[in-house]
Design a protein around this motif. Structure first.
Motif, PDB file in Angstrom:
ATOM      1  N   VAL A 137      50.524-103.056   9.505  1.00 12.98           N
ATOM      2  CA  VAL A 137      49.719-104.007  10.266  1.00 12.98           C
ATOM      3  C   VAL A 137      50.315-104.186  11.660  1.00 12.98           C
ATOM      4  CG1 VAL A 137      49.017-106.426  10.434  1.00 12.98           C
ATOM      5  CG2 VAL A 137      48.830-105.220   8.257  1.00 12.98           C
ATOM      6  N   GLN A 138      49.446-104.217  12.662  1.00  9.79           N
ATOM      7  CA  GLN A 138      49.842-104.509  14.031  1.00  9.79           C
ATOM      8  C   GLN A 138      49.015-105.693  14.532  1.00  9.79           C
ATOM      9  OE1 GLN A 138      49.099-100.867  16.182  1.00  9.79           O
ATOM     10  NE2 GLN A 138      50.910 -99.836  15.330  1.00  9.79           N
ATOM     11  N   TYR A 139      49.641-106.528  15.346  1.00 12.06           N
ATOM     12  CA  TYR A 139      48.941-107.655  15.963  1.00 12.06           C
ATOM     13  C   TYR A 139      48.902-107.395  17.463  1.00 12.06           C
ATOM     14  CZ  TYR A 139      49.359-109.966  11.472  1.00 12.06           C
ATOM     15  OH  TYR A 139      49.252-110.277  10.135  1.00 12.06           O
ATOM     16  N   LEU A 140      47.708-107.121  17.977  1.00 12.77           N
ATOM     17  CA  LEU A 140      47.529-106.685  19.355  1.00 12.77           C
ATOM     18  C   LEU A 140      46.693-107.685  20.140  1.00 12.77           C
ATOM     19  CD1 LEU A 140      46.609-102.939  18.667  1.00 12.77           C
ATOM     20  CD2 LEU A 140      48.890-103.915  19.039  1.00 12.77           C
ATOM     21  N   THR A 141      47.077-107.916  21.372  1.00 16.10           N
ATOM     22  CA  THR A 141      46.233-108.678  22.291  1.00 16.10           C
ATOM     23  C   THR A 141      45.341-107.691  23.036  1.00 16.10           C
ATOM     24  OG1 THR A 141      47.938-110.366  22.594  1.00 16.10           O
ATOM     25  CG2 THR A 141      46.192-110.247  24.259  1.00 16.10           C
ATOM     26  N   LEU A 142      44.026-107.911  22.924  1.00  8.49           N
ATOM     27  CA  LEU A 142      43.051-107.055  23.590  1.00  8.49           C
ATOM     28  C   LEU A 142      42.420-107.826  24.737  1.00  8.49           C
ATOM     29  CD1 LEU A 142      41.288-105.565  20.426  1.00  8.49           C
ATOM     30  CD2 LEU A 142      43.397-104.796  21.545  1.00  8.49           C
ATOM     31  N   THR A 143      42.292-107.168  25.865  1.00  6.87           N
ATOM     32  CA  THR A 143      41.721-107.802  27.061  1.00  6.87           C
ATOM     33  C   THR A 143      40.565-106.969  27.570  1.00  6.87           C
ATOM     34  OG1 THR A 143      43.910-108.642  27.655  1.00  6.87           O
ATOM     35  CG2 THR A 143      42.220-108.668  29.373  1.00  6.87           C
ATOM     36  N   GLU A 144      39.463-107.657  27.921  1.00  6.27           N
ATOM     37  CA  GLU A 144      38.306-106.942  28.450  1.00  6.27           C
ATOM     38  C   GLU A 144      38.453-106.790  29.967  1.00  6.27           C
ATOM     39  OE1 GLU A 144      33.512-106.909  27.668  1.00  6.27           O
ATOM     40  OE2 GLU A 144      34.483-108.835  28.044  1.00  6.27           O
ATOM     41  N   ARG A 145      38.390-105.566  30.448  1.00  8.58           N
ATOM     42  CA  ARG A 145      38.464-105.244  31.867  1.00  8.58           C
ATOM     43  C   ARG A 145      37.268-104.364  32.238  1.00  8.58           C
ATOM     44  NH1 ARG A 145      42.530-108.672  33.345  1.00  8.58           N
ATOM     45  NH2 ARG A 145      44.542-108.171  32.355  1.00  8.58           N
ATOM     46  N   ASP A 146      36.424-104.877  33.127  1.00  4.75           N
ATOM     47  CA  ASP A 146      35.272-104.105  33.621  1.00  4.75           C
ATOM     48  C   ASP A 146      34.451-103.523  32.475  1.00  4.75           C
ATOM     49  OD1 ASP A 146      36.116-104.534  36.289  1.00  4.75           O
ATOM     50  OD2 ASP A 146      37.481-102.832  36.158  1.00  4.75           O
ATOM     51  N   GLY A 147      34.227-104.361  31.456  1.00  2.00           N
ATOM     52  CA  GLY A 147      33.372-103.944  30.342  1.00  2.00           C
ATOM     53  C   GLY A 147      34.063-103.081  29.303  1.00  2.00           C
ATOM     54  N   ARG A 148      35.378-102.904  29.426  1.00  2.00           N
ATOM     55  CA  ARG A 148      36.126-102.093  28.464  1.00  2.00           C
ATOM     56  C   ARG A 148      37.223-102.932  27.822  1.00  2.00           C
ATOM     57  NH1 ARG A 148      39.236 -98.064  31.023  1.00  2.00           N
ATOM     58  NH2 ARG A 148      39.445 -97.067  28.974  1.00  2.00           N
ATOM     59  N   TRP A 149      37.433-102.731  26.521  1.00  2.00           N
ATOM     60  CA  TRP A 149      38.513-103.407  25.823  1.00  2.00           C
ATOM     61  C   TRP A 149      39.772-102.556  25.924  1.00  2.00           C
ATOM     62  CZ3 TRP A 149      38.398-108.278  24.599  1.00  2.00           C
ATOM     63  CH2 TRP A 149      37.172-108.901  24.338  1.00  2.00           C
ATOM     64  N   ALA A 158      54.109-112.874  17.828  1.00  2.00           N
ATOM     65  CA  ALA A 158      55.429-113.111  17.233  1.00  2.00           C
ATOM     66  C   ALA A 158      55.767-114.590  17.154  1.00  2.00           C
ATOM     67  CB  ALA A 158      56.492-112.365  18.031  1.00  2.00           C
ATOM     68  N   ALA A 159      55.366-115.363  18.160  1.00  2.00           N
ATOM     69  CA  ALA A 159      55.709-116.788  18.181  1.00  2.00           C
ATOM     70  C   ALA A 159      55.120-117.539  16.996  1.00  2.00           C
ATOM     71  CB  ALA A 159      55.234-117.413  19.497  1.00  2.00           C
ATOM     72  N   SER A 160      54.030-117.055  16.450  1.00  2.00           N
ATOM     73  CA  SER A 160      53.396-117.714  15.306  1.00  2.00           C
ATOM     74  C   SER A 160      53.654-116.966  14.003  1.00  2.00           C
ATOM     75  CB  SER A 160      51.882-117.841  15.544  1.00  2.00           C
ATOM     76  OG  SER A 160      51.302-116.566  15.768  1.00  2.00           O
ATOM     77  N   GLY A 161      54.631-116.066  14.021  1.00  2.00           N
ATOM     78  CA  GLY A 161      54.981-115.347  12.804  1.00  2.00           C
ATOM     79  C   GLY A 161      54.150-114.128  12.531  1.00  2.00           C
ATOM     80  N   HIS A 162      53.425-113.641  13.539  1.00  2.00           N
ATOM     81  CA  HIS A 162      52.588-112.455  13.377  1.00  2.00           C
ATOM     82  C   HIS A 162      53.212-111.303  14.172  1.00  2.00           C
ATOM     83  CE1 HIS A 162      49.903-115.847  12.472  1.00  2.00           C
ATOM     84  NE2 HIS A 162      49.285-115.010  11.652  1.00  2.00           N
ATOM     85  N   SER A 163      54.282-110.756  13.622  1.00  2.00           N
ATOM     86  CA  SER A 163      55.009-109.709  14.327  1.00  2.00           C
ATOM     87  C   SER A 163      54.466-108.324  14.029  1.00  2.00           C
ATOM     88  CB  SER A 163      56.496-109.762  13.950  1.00  2.00           C
ATOM     89  OG  SER A 163      57.064-110.999  14.310  1.00  2.00           O
ATOM     90  N   GLY A 164      53.976-108.121  12.822  1.00  2.00           N
ATOM     91  CA  GLY A 164      53.548-106.787  12.444  1.00  2.00           C
ATOM     92  C   GLY A 164      54.740-105.894  12.164  1.00  2.00           C
ATOM     93  N   THR A 165      54.433-104.658  11.850  1.00  2.00           N
ATOM     94  CA  THR A 165      55.465-103.684  11.536  1.00  2.00           C
ATOM     95  C   THR A 165      55.721-102.801  12.740  1.00  2.00           C
ATOM     96  OG1 THR A 165      54.748-103.648   9.226  1.00  2.00           O
ATOM     97  CG2 THR A 165      56.117-101.816   9.971  1.00  2.00           C
ATOM     98  N   ARG A 166      56.996-102.656  13.089  1.00  2.00           N
ATOM     99  CA  ARG A 166      57.370-101.758  14.181  1.00  2.00           C
ATOM    100  C   ARG A 166      58.015-100.523  13.579  1.00  2.00           C
ATOM    101  NH1 ARG A 166      56.464-103.835  18.973  1.00  2.00           N
ATOM    102  NH2 ARG A 166      56.190-106.097  19.157  1.00  2.00           N
ATOM    103  N   MET A 235      60.201-103.680   8.080  1.00  2.00           N
ATOM    104  CA  MET A 235      59.680-104.495   6.996  1.00  2.00           C
ATOM    105  C   MET A 235      58.713-105.559   7.502  1.00  2.00           C
ATOM    106  SD  MET A 235      61.147-103.023   4.506  1.00  2.00           S
ATOM    107  CE  MET A 235      60.580-104.112   3.227  1.00  2.00           C
ATOM    108  N   GLY A 236      58.391-105.531   8.810  1.00  2.00           N
ATOM    109  CA  GLY A 236      57.431-106.476   9.358  1.00  2.00           C
ATOM    110  C   GLY A 236      58.013-107.815   9.697  1.00  2.00           C
ATOM    111  N   SER A 237      59.314-107.873   9.986  1.00  2.01           N
ATOM    112  CA  SER A 237      59.973-109.143  10.278  1.00  2.01           C
ATOM    113  C   SER A 237      60.782-109.026  11.561  1.00  2.01           C
ATOM    114  CB  SER A 237      60.898-109.544   9.119  1.00  2.01           C
ATOM    115  OG  SER A 237      61.694-110.667   9.454  1.00  2.01           O
ATOM    116  N   ASP A 238      60.874-110.140  12.290  1.00  2.00           N
ATOM    117  CA  ASP A 238      61.741-110.205  13.458  1.00  2.00           C
ATOM    118  C   ASP A 238      63.063-110.888  13.141  1.00  2.00           C
ATOM    119  OD1 ASP A 238      60.167-108.878  15.295  1.00  2.00           O
ATOM    120  OD2 ASP A 238      59.054-110.676  15.866  1.00  2.00           O
ATOM    121  N   ASP A 239      63.272-111.252  11.883  1.00  3.77           N
ATOM    122  CA  ASP A 239      64.478-111.963  11.478  1.00  3.77           C
ATOM    123  C   ASP A 239      65.345-111.050  10.616  1.00  3.77           C
ATOM    124  OD1 ASP A 239      66.447-113.692  10.748  1.00  3.77           O
ATOM    125  OD2 ASP A 239      65.188-114.912   9.415  1.00  3.77           O
TER     126      ASP A 239
END
Length: 473
Positions: A137-149, A158-166, A235-239
């Motif tokens: 699982v990955q948690y990504l921020t998506l931004t729309e630019r000129d009609g494209r995501w 990460a601040a809310s515990g949604h780090s995902g797996t690296r 393992m999907g953790s930052d700790d």
């Protein structure tokens, strides 16, 4: 070590609720019980962007890979360029992204353009090694630019515990060592360690195959990050604090019968290096046993059986007195504290304490050792399969989710000292589910079917066996 964690699934009450509301059709909207369209269906442009990114990885097309990264996120873009370079040479196949959700975590304030907090599932296989895909699982921020995501961050959650797996390639350059039965992927810091792991994994695979007669791929993938922090990220953790002292963990899906799942044995370099030669052998053989037995290990398999069996395979053929291999339980028996029951799943919990944990593993190993000695190895294997099959016969048991197996390092050991007691729990998140009476009853039935006695009688014989072999001079 096999810790079951609950997989989210629809509750029966939720289904019943929709049925009960059908009589109110004129008063409430039907949409409340209608299935909601998937995130990919509601945001087809996002899914197409992710498909473009996946094709870029499979075609080794850096330009297309970076084309879907937000050019205003300069630091993230530089990291993505490095990540793409780290993928070079890794035998990847079936790389694919699925958009699971678009409101998966709270987005930080600031930023321009419309944004989505996306939960994305990455699926991939290592060619020649995985018969089913790895799911991360990955948690990504998506931004729309000129009609494209575009992808603008993978750290906002990460601040809310949604780090995902690296994965390793997200962490830095990746080295790869191919063995006869193994593939070892690791950081660039210590190439010699990766070669040694491949050699030991190549020894573990035939050792497991000699004991486990079930069908399995007879290959193992080992990941060896450069630090315990890298292990935690895999393992999907930052700790990393939850993994200190753990020599290895195994990840995978329990009870997958259609194809062997993609297991990974993940090494903690600091803890693993503390082990002596026998300790390293035991750890890798133990973890490889979990890989081999994955398809018949289910939510109904008690931890004393899955962990004891893995240790039995690891110590099979090792000339070592039981009292030497089980020091904590031996001390307890010598002081008159003979356990009155087999280890429960709670005894394998992360917070059980080192002493209780060691005795749980040692007692479990001796239980499987007793079965192999008194009933024969074939009966031990038959009982293992029967204990897992009981879950399939009882639909209420359901399927376990992503269990983790772990092996922990004891204090530094020399060649002359006892090997570490073996596996330990993986992390605070790996909390075993409590066993219900129904599950215990199924284990009892499996034991009666294969060994000809119930759990109560088996426990009495196990206690006598533990006392006998640990007090033997």
């Amino acid at each position: 070590m096999s810790h079951q964690r609950a997989r989210p699934r629809p509750a029966r009450a939720g289904v019943a609720g929709c049925a009960a509301l059908s009589g109110l059709v004129l008063l409430v909207p039907l949409a409340g019980c209608a299935p909601r369209a998937s995130s990919a269906a509601r945001f087809p442009d996002v899914q197409r962007m992710l498909d473009t990114r996946a094709r870029a990885v499979q075609r080794h097309d850096e330009a297309s890979f970076l084309a879907v990264v937000d050019p205003r996120a300069t630091a993230f873009r530089a990291h993505q360029r490095a990540t793409f370079g780290n993928l070079a040479g890794i035998p990847l196949t079936d790389w694919h992204y699925d958009l699971d959700a678009t409101d998966a975590f709270p987005l930080p304030d600031g930023g321009s353009g419309e944004r989505l907090a996306a939960k994305v599932r990455l699926r991939y296989r290592l060619k020649g090694y995985d018969t089913a895909p790895v799911n991360t699982v990955q948690y990504l921020t998506l931004t729309e630019r000129d009609g494209r995501w575009l992808i603008s961050s993978d750290t906002d959650g990460a601040a809310s515990g949604h780090s995902g797996t690296r994965q390793l390639w997200d962490q830095g350059p990746v080295r790869m060592v191919r063995g006869r039965h193994s593939l070892v992927l690791g950081g660039a810091r210590d190439p010699g360690r990766l070669k040694d792991l491949a050699r030991r994994a190549d020894q573990a695979v035939p050792a497991v195959s000699a004991a486990w007669k079930g069908r399995w791929a007879q290959k193992v993938v080992v990941e060896a990050p450069d630090s315990v922090g890298g292990m935690a990220q895999l393992m999907g953790s930052d700790d990393p604090s939850g993994y200190v002292g753990i020599a290895a963990v195994t990840t995978g899906e329990a009870g997958v019968t259609t194809a062997a799942p993609a297991d990974r044995v993940i090494i903690n370099p600091a803890a693993y290096e503390e082990l002596n030669d026998l300790g390293r052998r035991v750890v890798l053989t133990h973890e490889t046993t979990h890989v081999a037995t994955r398809t018949v290990t289910t939510a109904a398999t008690p931890l004393w059986l899955s962990e004891g069996f893995a240790d039995w395979v690891a110590y099979r053929g090792v000339r070592r007195k039981p009292a030497t291999a089980a020091p904590e339980l031996t001390r307890a028996v010598h002081t008159g504290a003979l356990p009155d029951r087999l280890p429960t799943d709670a005894d394998f919990g992360f917070r059980a304490g080192a002493d209780r944990l060691a005795k749980a593993y040692e007692g479990s190993w001796l239980a499987c050792r007793m079965i192999a000695e008194r009933w024969g190895e074939a009966k031990l294997l038959a009982f293992y399969r029967a204990a897992g099959r009981s879950a399939a016969r009882a639909s209420a048991a359901g399927g376990g989710a992503a269990p983790m197996e772990a092996a922990t390092a004891a204090p530094p050991a020399t060649e002359a000292s006892a090997a570490p007691a073996g596996p330990r729990p993986a992390s605070p998140a790996a909390v075993p589910l409590p066993r219900t009476p129904a599950v215990a009853d199924r284990t009892d039935r499996a034991m009666r079917s294969e060994l000809g006695l119930g759990m109560a009688e088996f426990t009495r014989e196990w206690r006598a066996y533990v006392r006998k072999v640990l007090l033997r001079r």
